[in-house]
Design a protein around this motif. Structure first.
Motif, PDB file in Angstrom:
ATOM      1  N   SER A 286     -19.358  -2.627 -38.277  1.00 24.08           N
ATOM      2  CA  SER A 286     -20.754  -3.047 -38.465  1.00 24.08           C
ATOM      3  C   SER A 286     -21.634  -2.943 -37.241  1.00 24.08           C
ATOM      4  CB  SER A 286     -20.845  -4.464 -39.058  1.00 24.08           C
ATOM      5  OG  SER A 286     -20.461  -5.457 -38.122  1.00 24.08           O
ATOM      6  N   GLY A 287     -21.431  -1.940 -36.391  1.00 26.00           N
ATOM      7  CA  GLY A 287     -22.421  -1.653 -35.357  1.00 26.00           C
ATOM      8  C   GLY A 287     -23.739  -1.234 -36.000  1.00 26.00           C
ATOM      9  N   GLY A 288     -24.829  -1.334 -35.235  1.00 26.39           N
ATOM     10  CA  GLY A 288     -26.154  -1.024 -35.770  1.00 26.39           C
ATOM     11  C   GLY A 288     -26.504   0.448 -35.698  1.00 26.39           C
ATOM     12  N   VAL A 289     -27.801   0.735 -35.752  1.00 27.47           N
ATOM     13  CA  VAL A 289     -28.296   2.115 -35.817  1.00 27.47           C
ATOM     14  C   VAL A 289     -28.468   2.709 -34.418  1.00 27.47           C
ATOM     15  CG1 VAL A 289     -29.483   1.671 -37.989  1.00 27.47           C
ATOM     16  CG2 VAL A 289     -30.721   1.371 -35.840  1.00 27.47           C
ATOM     17  N   ASN A 290     -28.456   4.045 -34.382  1.00 24.71           N
ATOM     18  CA  ASN A 290     -28.866   4.815 -33.204  1.00 24.71           C
ATOM     19  C   ASN A 290     -28.041   4.522 -31.951  1.00 24.71           C
ATOM     20  OD1 ASN A 290     -30.919   6.046 -34.716  1.00 24.71           O
ATOM     21  ND2 ASN A 290     -32.380   4.426 -34.199  1.00 24.71           N
ATOM     22  N   ASN A 291     -26.742   4.486 -32.105  1.00 17.05           N
ATOM     23  CA  ASN A 291     -25.873   4.361 -30.941  1.00 17.05           C
ATOM     24  C   ASN A 291     -25.350   5.734 -30.535  1.00 17.05           C
ATOM     25  OD1 ASN A 291     -25.767   1.428 -30.419  1.00 17.05           O
ATOM     26  ND2 ASN A 291     -24.978   1.350 -32.510  1.00 17.05           N
TER      27      ASN A 291
ATOM     28  N   HIS B  91     -24.621  -8.156 -30.159  1.00 19.94           N
ATOM     29  CA  HIS B  91     -25.921  -8.277 -30.822  1.00 19.94           C
ATOM     30  C   HIS B  91     -26.960  -7.581 -29.953  1.00 19.94           C
ATOM     31  CE1 HIS B  91     -24.197 -11.071 -33.680  1.00 19.94           C
ATOM     32  NE2 HIS B  91     -23.857 -11.914 -32.719  1.00 19.94           N
ATOM     33  N   GLY B  92     -28.210  -7.675 -30.329  1.00 18.31           N
ATOM     34  CA  GLY B  92     -29.267  -7.078 -29.523  1.00 18.31           C
ATOM     35  C   GLY B  92     -29.197  -5.563 -29.553  1.00 18.31           C
ATOM     36  N   GLY B  93     -29.810  -4.936 -28.551  1.00 18.95           N
ATOM     37  CA  GLY B  93     -29.816  -3.485 -28.517  1.00 18.95           C
ATOM     38  C   GLY B  93     -30.607  -2.935 -27.340  1.00 18.95           C
ATOM     39  N   TYR B  94     -30.763  -1.612 -27.348  1.00 22.14           N
ATOM     40  CA  TYR B  94     -31.487  -0.900 -26.303  1.00 22.14           C
ATOM     41  C   TYR B  94     -30.860  -1.144 -24.923  1.00 22.14           C
ATOM     42  CZ  TYR B  94     -34.902  -0.157 -29.971  1.00 22.14           C
ATOM     43  OH  TYR B  94     -35.507   0.207 -31.153  1.00 22.14           O
TER      44      TYR B  94
ATOM     45  N   ASN C  18     -27.581  -2.237 -31.575  1.00 17.92           N
ATOM     46  CA  ASN C  18     -28.210  -0.971 -31.958  1.00 17.92           C
ATOM     47  C   ASN C  18     -28.917  -0.295 -30.793  1.00 17.92           C
ATOM     48  OD1 ASN C  18     -31.326  -1.798 -32.063  1.00 17.92           O
ATOM     49  ND2 ASN C  18     -30.103  -3.484 -32.883  1.00 17.92           N
ATOM     50  N   ASN C  19     -29.161   0.992 -30.971  1.00 16.12           N
ATOM     51  CA  ASN C  19     -29.934   1.775 -30.005  1.00 16.12           C
ATOM     52  C   ASN C  19     -29.371   1.684 -28.585  1.00 16.12           C
ATOM     53  OD1 ASN C  19     -32.498   2.864 -31.509  1.00 16.12           O
ATOM     54  ND2 ASN C  19     -32.240   0.742 -32.199  1.00 16.12           N
ATOM     55  N   ASN C  20     -28.054   1.689 -28.485  1.00  9.83           N
ATOM     56  CA  ASN C  20     -27.396   1.662 -27.184  1.00  9.83           C
ATOM     57  C   ASN C  20     -27.008   3.076 -26.752  1.00  9.83           C
ATOM     58  OD1 ASN C  20     -27.168  -1.352 -26.894  1.00  9.83           O
ATOM     59  ND2 ASN C  20     -26.023  -1.083 -28.800  1.00  9.83           N
ATOM     60  N   TYR C  21     -27.055   3.309 -25.458  1.00  6.98           N
ATOM     61  CA  TYR C  21     -26.752   4.623 -24.900  1.00  6.98           C
ATOM     62  C   TYR C  21     -25.658   4.455 -23.844  1.00  6.98           C
ATOM     63  CZ  TYR C  21     -27.789   9.151 -22.585  1.00  6.98           C
ATOM     64  OH  TYR C  21     -27.720  10.416 -22.045  1.00  6.98           O
ATOM     65  N   VAL C  22     -24.506   5.067 -24.116  1.00 11.33           N
ATOM     66  CA  VAL C  22     -23.349   4.970 -23.221  1.00 11.33           C
ATOM     67  C   VAL C  22     -23.164   6.341 -22.578  1.00 11.33           C
ATOM     68  CG1 VAL C  22     -20.902   4.399 -23.046  1.00 11.33           C
ATOM     69  CG2 VAL C  22     -22.335   3.235 -24.749  1.00 11.33           C
ATOM     70  N   LEU C  23     -23.369   6.427 -21.271  1.00 13.32           N
ATOM     71  CA  LEU C  23     -23.405   7.704 -20.572  1.00 13.32           C
ATOM     72  C   LEU C  23     -22.417   7.717 -19.401  1.00 13.32           C
ATOM     73  CD1 LEU C  23     -24.768  10.490 -19.972  1.00 13.32           C
ATOM     74  CD2 LEU C  23     -26.450   9.232 -18.592  1.00 13.32           C
ATOM     75  N   SER C  24     -21.618   8.777 -19.336  1.00 12.86           N
ATOM     76  CA  SER C  24     -20.743   9.037 -18.174  1.00 12.86           C
ATOM     77  C   SER C  24     -19.832   7.868 -17.854  1.00 12.86           C
ATOM     78  CB  SER C  24     -21.595   9.407 -16.944  1.00 12.86           C
ATOM     79  OG  SER C  24     -22.317  10.591 -17.170  1.00 12.86           O
ATOM     80  N   CYS C  25     -19.244   7.288 -18.885  1.00 12.89           N
ATOM     81  CA  CYS C  25     -18.305   6.181 -18.692  1.00 12.89           C
ATOM     82  C   CYS C  25     -16.874   6.674 -18.909  1.00 12.89           C
ATOM     83  CB  CYS C  25     -18.611   5.036 -19.652  1.00 12.89           C
ATOM     84  SG  CYS C  25     -20.196   4.226 -19.324  1.00 12.89           S
ATOM     85  N   GLN C  26     -15.906   5.994 -18.273  1.00 15.85           N
ATOM     86  CA  GLN C  26     -14.495   6.316 -18.423  1.00 15.85           C
ATOM     87  C   GLN C  26     -13.752   5.099 -18.962  1.00 15.85           C
ATOM     88  OE1 GLN C  26     -12.748   8.108 -14.825  1.00 15.85           O
ATOM     89  NE2 GLN C  26     -14.833   8.359 -14.053  1.00 15.85           N
ATOM     90  N   SER C  27     -12.921   5.327 -19.976  1.00 15.74           N
ATOM     91  CA  SER C  27     -12.142   4.231 -20.554  1.00 15.74           C
ATOM     92  C   SER C  27     -10.708   4.719 -20.736  1.00 15.74           C
ATOM     93  CB  SER C  27     -12.757   3.805 -21.895  1.00 15.74           C
ATOM     94  OG  SER C  27     -12.180   2.605 -22.350  1.00 15.74           O
ATOM     95  N   TYR C  28      -9.771   4.038 -20.081  1.00 17.39           N
ATOM     96  CA  TYR C  28      -8.408   4.576 -20.031  1.00 17.39           C
ATOM     97  C   TYR C  28      -7.381   3.457 -19.863  1.00 17.39           C
ATOM     98  CZ  TYR C  28      -9.330   4.085 -14.998  1.00 17.39           C
ATOM     99  OH  TYR C  28      -9.673   3.604 -13.756  1.00 17.39           O
TER     100      TYR C  28
ATOM    101  N   ASN D 113     -25.021 -10.014 -25.693  1.00 17.07           N
ATOM    102  CA  ASN D 113     -25.794 -10.379 -26.881  1.00 17.07           C
ATOM    103  C   ASN D 113     -27.283 -10.157 -26.664  1.00 17.07           C
ATOM    104  OD1 ASN D 113     -23.477 -11.112 -28.181  1.00 17.07           O
ATOM    105  ND2 ASN D 113     -24.056 -13.228 -28.564  1.00 17.07           N
ATOM    106  N   GLY D 114     -27.680  -9.862 -25.442  1.00 14.81           N
ATOM    107  CA  GLY D 114     -29.079  -9.614 -25.145  1.00 14.81           C
ATOM    108  C   GLY D 114     -29.447  -8.149 -25.327  1.00 14.81           C
ATOM    109  N   SER D 115     -30.708  -7.839 -25.060  1.00 20.89           N
ATOM    110  CA  SER D 115     -31.244  -6.482 -25.180  1.00 20.89           C
ATOM    111  C   SER D 115     -31.856  -6.038 -23.857  1.00 20.89           C
ATOM    112  CB  SER D 115     -32.325  -6.437 -26.266  1.00 20.89           C
ATOM    113  OG  SER D 115     -31.816  -6.818 -27.529  1.00 20.89           O
ATOM    114  N   TYR D 116     -32.006  -4.737 -23.728  1.00 23.87           N
ATOM    115  CA  TYR D 116     -32.668  -4.139 -22.571  1.00 23.87           C
ATOM    116  C   TYR D 116     -31.975  -4.503 -21.252  1.00 23.87           C
ATOM    117  CZ  TYR D 116     -36.381  -3.013 -25.884  1.00 23.87           C
ATOM    118  OH  TYR D 116     -37.086  -2.532 -26.965  1.00 23.87           O
ATOM    119  N   TRP D 117     -30.685  -4.200 -21.197  1.00 24.88           N
ATOM    120  CA  TRP D 117     -29.903  -4.295 -19.964  1.00 24.88           C
ATOM    121  C   TRP D 117     -29.524  -2.897 -19.502  1.00 24.88           C
ATOM    122  CZ3 TRP D 117     -27.865  -8.632 -17.250  1.00 24.88           C
ATOM    123  CH2 TRP D 117     -28.180  -9.888 -17.804  1.00 24.88           C
ATOM    124  N   ASN D 118     -29.579  -2.666 -18.194  1.00 26.68           N
ATOM    125  CA  ASN D 118     -28.941  -1.517 -17.564  1.00 26.68           C
ATOM    126  C   ASN D 118     -27.666  -2.026 -16.904  1.00 26.68           C
ATOM    127  OD1 ASN D 118     -31.039   0.310 -18.144  1.00 26.68           O
ATOM    128  ND2 ASN D 118     -32.144  -0.207 -16.277  1.00 26.68           N
TER     129      ASN D 118
END
Length: 290
Positions: free
Chosen positions: A186-191, A130-133, A156-166, A107-112
């Motif tokens: 109802s996800g937000g913008v820029n995902n 919730h949250g984003g980035y 919103n504004n989340n970036y999912v890179l090089s992940c595997q889901s199986y 629910n927070g923002s700005y996590w790696n």
């Protein structure tokens, strides 16, 4: 003459004071900010570190931690100092002891959130609610009883890179809901998803059902999805009926999925599919793409 000399003296002292103040400020700015770093091996230590995490801190999972309740990431980093949640040696969050709910909730923002395995959750593996980035990199989500990775409810504004889901399978619904990746309801913008792989999930590889804002999917692969009894089995499900949303799919591959490689699913938005293809899909490569 005496008055003029006095004025000159006061002016000189004032400038000296300002110079000293500037030097102190410059010295203060050069001080290095320190961030906390935690390496954790138990659920209690992990939840304590996550709860206390401040911008710039780092939490490392060592070994396998068995969660008994959803791990909640509620606080936030900043754009310049994200909170780093990662592993020191291939850390695993095993959710088989959670009675119900998601494995990890953000629910927070700005996590790696990087290099972790999340498995055996009784619902979704990890949900950005919730949250984003937030940045997800090199996660493995498998054997969860709903989607592996889901973006939801305004995140919103989340970036999912090089992940595997199986191998995600919702047993209670005959495989109807467990996708590899989902940005839906109802996800937000820029995902954005990039260089990710979804295979052998009981429903779809990607599901954008009910997603009101454009999602970008780049250089991703969906293979052998839809093995659940009630699973739809599309490689990329790109919206739903009644929607007009311009999703984009670039340089992706859909192979051997139960239904279609790419299905607009009634979304009448101008879906842009570029440099993408596939083979062996049960009902064909593309359908309802406007």
């Amino acid at each position: 003459m005496a008055l003029l000399a006095c004025v000159a003296f006061i002016s000189c002292k004032k400038n000296e004071t300002l110079t000293e103040s500037n030097e102190l400020n410059a010295s203060s700015k050069k001080q290095t900010t320190t961030f906390a770093s935690y390496t954790v091996t138990t659920e209690a230590a992990l939840k304590s570190a996550i709860s206390a995490a401040a911008p710039g801190d780092q939490i490392k999972v060592s070994g396998t931690i068995y969660l008994t309740s959803t791990l909640q990431l509620l606080n936030s980093g900043t754009s310049s100092n994200k909170i780093n949640f990662t592993t020191s040696n291939g850390g695993i969050l095993d959710c088989s002891n959670i009675s119900s709910g998601w494995g990890v909730k953000v629910n927070g923002s700005y996590w790696n959130i990087t290099n972790l395995t999340i498995r055996n959750a009784p619902d979704c593996g990890i949900v950005l609610q919730h949250g984003g980035y937030n940045y997800l990199y090199n996660l493995k989500t498998h054997a969860n009883k709903d989607s592996g990775i889901q973006i939801y409810n305004g995140s919103n504004n989340n970036y999912v890179l090089s992940c595997q889901s199986y191998d995600n399978y919702d047993v209670a619904n005959g495989g109807e809901n467990a996708d590899g990746f989902a940005c839906k309801l109802s996800g937000g913008v820029n995902n954005k998803f990039e260089s990710c792989t979804a295979n052998h999930n009981s429903d779809d590889g990607w599901d954008l059902y009910g997603q009101p804002y454009t999602v970008k999917i780049l250089t991703c692969t969906a293979t052998n999805n839809g093995y659940g009894t009630n699973g739809d089995g599309n490689g990329f499900k790109l919206g739903s009926a009644g929607q007009t949303v311009a999703h984009t799919v670039t340089n992706c591959t859909a192979n051997n999925n139960k239904a279609y490689g790419y299905d607009g699913n009634g979304n009448t938005g101008h879906i842009t599919i570029t440099g993408s293809g596939g083979s062996g899909n049960g009902k064909g490569l593309m359908t309802r793409i406007y």
